[in-house]
Design an enzyme around this catalytic site. Structure first.
Site: not given
Ligand code: BG6
Length: 471
Positions: A165, A369
């Site tokens: 990201e 993800e």
């Molecule tokens: C992504 C990141 O943006 O989203 C992760 O790569 C992150 O590191 C995931 O944990 C979920 O976001 P958040 O803010 O709910 O942890």
């Protein structure tokens, strides 16, 4: 192009899930690890420090055994740069090197392909002190770090991701704890200068990977959300194109084609914020070719025309709308439900995003993800009922199947997250995992691992290669 009308996932499809080092490992300052920017940031009020997290540093064998039980074909994790190089460059921490050998060997023992992210939000603090990505020395340090990784693990790891990201570090870096820009005259220029250096670092490392690790595959891992115009008003369409370019295409155009997206460049010119490009930089960008595209998808975004009078929203995060005065204004999508944390849910938008990315770049895609954060509860003895997560993931997998039918070349799917871990800014209680970790925000309890309902469901999904999505 051969269309896969049977909507089947390829036999070698990489089912798995993801984590990142600073969010899952804990042990953040032991066994020689140096601090990263995450360790020196002020954690948001009401959220825990990063010293324990899910304690995967000590429990990796148990965690990998559970992933094997689910049938994982791959595990996406990141390597902590400052565990390998405590100061970001120079002296190597052998204990850190050994830890990742152990983790990788444990995966391989069960036939799980390691999918390694080289840098996930955790720049070594020592590099932040010299200006972070504004200093070109950080590019050299990243290449040095990458050479060590390729040398140490190249014979064991086939799949590599460069930077997690980068687009979010550029757009919302202060919220996720990665921003290192101080008081400067033109912050936008400083930001896009850092961004340019990161793009260069990525290009150098992709090339290095192909030279040093024959047969290995490497790609970027931005967060991609297709941007919808709020209405068919032509000005809204321009706003959507603006934000698509700034949020998404800048990063993939450069990684794949080695050029600056023209809409972004023109916007930077208007703001006197184009990065300084040194002779040879663009040759480096062009010479690097990813083998696939990894991207994180949580939801789409929706924007409308901005007349330039609104102010930027400081609460924007990876998925909550951003206001960019004069460029676009985020609005909520009336067709999308929201998670408990206010993130929109748009599975059909996932199909649309996959189609768009594949049409633009023609490279195989792995989802690095995708998932839903929720306040899961341990109940009924030792159970966690998370039907909302199963529902979310099922709907996204169905849309991914449709995208395959549309002709998109999919190579894998790694939801966030394999196991509960610390969120970027909303604490441990925002849980994403298939595996529950028995701790609260501040009470560490016994850190026991508990299989959630989604654990058993995902196991069936993998065993049926995505055919059986029922509860
Ligand atoms: C992504 C990141 O943006 O989203 C992760 O790569 C992150 O590191 C995931 O944990 C979920 O976001 P958040 O803010 O709910 O942890």
């Amino acid at each position: 192009m051969i269309h896969n009308k049977e909507r089947r996932f390829p036999n070698n499809f990489l089912w798995g899930a993801s984590t990142s080092a600073y969010q899952v490992e804990g042990a953040n300052l032991i066994d020689g690890k140096g601090p990263s920017v995450q360790d020196i940031k002020k954690v948001p009020e009401g959220t825990s420090e990063l010293d324990v997290c899910a304690d995967q540093y000590h429990k990796y064998a148990e965690d990998i055994a559970l992933m094997a039980e689910m049938g994982f074909k791959t595990y996406r994790f990141s390597i902590s740069w400052s565990r390998i190089l405590p100061k970001g460059t120079g002296e190597i921490n052998e204990k850190g090197v050994q830890y990742y050998h152990n983790l990788i060997d444990e995966c391989l023992k069960y036939g799980i392909e390691p999918l390694v992210t080289m840098y996930h939000f955790d720049l070594p603090a020592a590099l932040a002190e010299i200006g972070g990505w504004s200093n070109k020395k950080t590019i050299d340090a990243f290449v040095e770090f990458a050479s060590i990784l390729f040398y140490e693990y190249g014979s064991k790891v086939k799949y590599w991701l460069t930077i997690n990201e980068q687009n979010m570090m550029t757009l919302v870096g202060s919220l996720i704890g990665t921003s290192t820009i101080g008081d400067v005259e033109n912050p936008l220029k400083a930001l896009y200068q850092e961004n340019h250096h990161m793009l260069l670092a990525q290009a150098k490392v992709m090339k290095l990977c192909h030279e040093k690790v024959p047969g290995a595959k490497i790609g970027p891992a931005p967060n991609i959300s297709l941007v919808y115009p709020a209405t068919c008003k032509p000005e809204d369409m321009i706003a959507a194109q603006n934000f698509n370019a700034i949020r998404n295409w800048l990063y993939l155009d450069m990684a794949v084609y080695g050029y600056y997206n023209p809409i972004v460049w023109s916007w930077l010119e208007d703001n006197d914020a184009t990065p300084d490009i040194e002779p040879g930089d663009m040759d480096i960008m062009k010479a690097a070719k990813p083998d696939f595209i990894g991207f994180n998808y949580y939801s789409t975004a929706t924007v409308e025309y901005s007349d330039g009078t609104e102010t930027s929203d400081t609460k924007a995060d990876q998925q909550k709308g951003m206001a960019m005065p004069g460029i676009c204004k985020s609005v909520s999508n009336p067709y999308a439900k929201k998670t408990e944390f206010g993130w929109e849910i748009d599975p059909i938008g996932f199909r649309a995003t996959l189609r768009e990315v594949y049409s633009r770049y023609h490279l195989p895609i792995i989802i690095t993800e995708n998932g839903l954060g929720a306040y899961d509860k341990l109940e009924d003895g030792d159970k966690v009922h998370d039907p909302y997560r199963i529902f979310y993931l099922r709907n996204h997998i169905e849309q991914m199947k449709l995208a395959i039918e549309d002709g998109v070349d999919m190579m894998g799917y790694c939801p966030w997250s394999a196991i509960d871990l610390v969120s970027t800014h909303e604490g441990v209680v925002k849980r994403y995992g298939f595996i529950y970790v028995n701790r609260d925000e501040f009470d560490l309890k016994d850190l026991r691992r508990v299989r959630k309902d989604s654990f058993y469901w995902y196991k069936k999904v993998i065993a049926s290669n995505g055919e059986d999505l029922a509860d």
